[in-house]
Motif scaffolding. Structure first.
Motif, PDB file in Angstrom:
ATOM      1  N   GLU A  44      30.524  44.855  59.373  1.00 48.32           N
ATOM      2  CA  GLU A  44      30.163  44.596  57.978  1.00 48.32           C
ATOM      3  C   GLU A  44      31.366  44.667  57.048  1.00 48.32           C
ATOM      4  N   LYS A  45      32.364  45.479  57.385  1.00 45.57           N
ATOM      5  CA  LYS A  45      33.571  45.565  56.566  1.00 45.57           C
ATOM      6  C   LYS A  45      34.729  46.008  57.444  1.00 45.57           C
ATOM      7  N   GLY A  46      35.937  45.703  56.968  1.00 45.40           N
ATOM      8  CA  GLY A  46      37.118  46.103  57.730  1.00 45.40           C
ATOM      9  C   GLY A  46      37.846  44.906  58.303  1.00 45.40           C
ATOM     10  N   HIS A  47      38.174  44.968  59.598  1.00 42.05           N
ATOM     11  CA  HIS A  47      39.017  43.931  60.178  1.00 42.05           C
ATOM     12  C   HIS A  47      38.632  43.648  61.622  1.00 42.05           C
ATOM     13  N   ILE A  48      39.184  42.540  62.124  1.00 41.89           N
ATOM     14  CA  ILE A  48      39.056  42.144  63.526  1.00 41.89           C
ATOM     15  C   ILE A  48      40.438  41.700  63.990  1.00 41.89           C
TER      16      ILE A  48
END
Length: 385
Positions: A44-48
């Protein structure tokens, strides 16, 4: 999908790999696309991060590990073994919320095994997951022109790199030395007046406010800077890329920039010359752009050229109304705007000019799209460029 959820996407290549390898690219692509799709779905939030690691290497083969790391919901240890079984999901609530049949990871496991490899996961609830596939691949010929055809470019140039993303900085610290680049990672944006002719800039910005701190007309920015911005920003300098950073494109841009500079050293041109200032000072320009930061950047560039009479419109309807009340030497028109877009505004302005027997005003399109089809549409609509 990642952009829609405002997730940061990073690519971390195996820069130490100096040979081509033989691999079933279709199967590998299918596996990685499945893992990336799941990462986006459950984050849902952050990074990949899509990462490739060189694990082992001998004279004939390499072992590579491809990873997809996310900051999503994570997976309990006692449920991880079920992930790669057919028609298996963690529980019904996950299926209802995120959809899917549970076949994706089982297919990925089969494809990995068909390639002689394995697939697995490291995960903790609430801290994200890292899915990985490990493959042993035969070597082919060395990579041609790695990373540049002209190795003297590597030896003679120093790259000063700044990013406002800590993860990107960590990736650069690992990747750039393996490419052979002479790089200094900066803690803050550089002072342009301190740079030498042998130094170039790589600037990666995700904070729009940081764009206001640059003199975009400065010769160093225009000739010695590679700028990386999120998608959707207008072209601000000669060498510019969109995120995520594909390193083949980044290296190509650096080589092109350094080759051009080596072949034809750029003579610094001052925008303060009387001729330039007096010419642009006579212009009245309308900037039609719905994004505030873009209006500020464009205005700053025009002011640096000596333009003092600059008016703004936030959408096509405002542009039409201002045009009917003012005479402009030039209109810079964004294409995608709410209410009335650039194409509709152009049509209305051209109709007004025809009805009142006015000479056509030069109207130039502002767009982040560089596809030939988009350029053809712009010209066909009646824009000057």
């Amino acid at each position: 999908m990642a952009a829609q959820k405002q997730l940061d996407l990073y690519l971390h290549p195996a820069a130490a790999l100096k040979h081509e390898v033989k691999v079933d690219s279709d199967r590998l692509r299918q596996i990685l696309m499945n893992l990336m799709s799941n990462a986006i779905k459950f984050t849902e939030k952050g990074h990949i991060i899509l990462r490739a690691r060189l694990i082992e290497e001998d004279a004939t083969a390499v072992t590579l590990r491809f990873e997809v790391e996310d900051t999503g919901i994570g997976i309990p240890q006692d449920k991880q073994d079920r992930l790669f079984q057919e028609f298996s999901q963690l529980d019904d609530s996950y299926a209802r919320r995120h959809g899917g049949t549970g076949l994706g990871l089982s297919i990925a496991r089969r494809l990995a095994e068909m390639m002689g490899g394995s697939i697995g996961v490291d995960s903790q609830p609430g801290r994200g997951s890292c899915f990985f596939i490990t493959l042993n691949l035969p070597k082919c010929q060395p990579l041609a022109h790695y990373p540049f055809e002209d190795q003297q470019l590597l030896e003679s140039r120093m790259l000063l790199a700044f990013t406002d993303q800590p993860i990107q900085r960590q990736i650069w610290a690992d990747v750039f030395p393996q490419f052979g680049l002479q790089v200094t990672l900066l803690d803050q944006t550089p002072q342009l007046e301190t740079l030498s002719d042998q130094q170039s800039l790589l600037i990666d910005l995700t904070d729009p406010a940081a764009l206001e701190n640059f003199d975009w007309s400065h010769p160093i920015i225009q000739n010695q800077c590679l700028l990386v911005l999120p998608k959707g920003y207008p072209s601000l300098c000669a060498y510019q890329l969109n995120r995520p950073i594909f390193y083949s494109r980044l290296l190509n841009c650096l080589e092109q920039m350094w080759r051009t500079d080596k072949a034809e050293p750029a003579e610094p041109t001052s925008t303060d010359s009387p001729t330039t200032k007096s010419t642009f000072n006579q212009l009245r320009i309308l900037v039609v752009e719905d994004v505030l930061i873009n209006r500020k950047v464009i205005t700053g560039m025009l002011e640096a050229l000596g333009v003092t009479d600059i008016q703004h419109a936030e959408n096509g309807q405002q542009a039409i109304e201002k045009f009917r009340c003012n005479a402009y030497d030039l209109i810079l028109m964004d294409l995608q705007m709410p209410k009335v877009d650039g194409y509709q505004a152009l049509k209305a302005i051209r109709e007004y000019e025809a009805q009142h027997h006015c000479a056509p005003t030069p109207i130039y399109a502002l767009t982040a799209h560089a596809l030939q089809e988009e350029q053809a549409n712009v010209r066909a609509a009646g824009f000057n460029v």
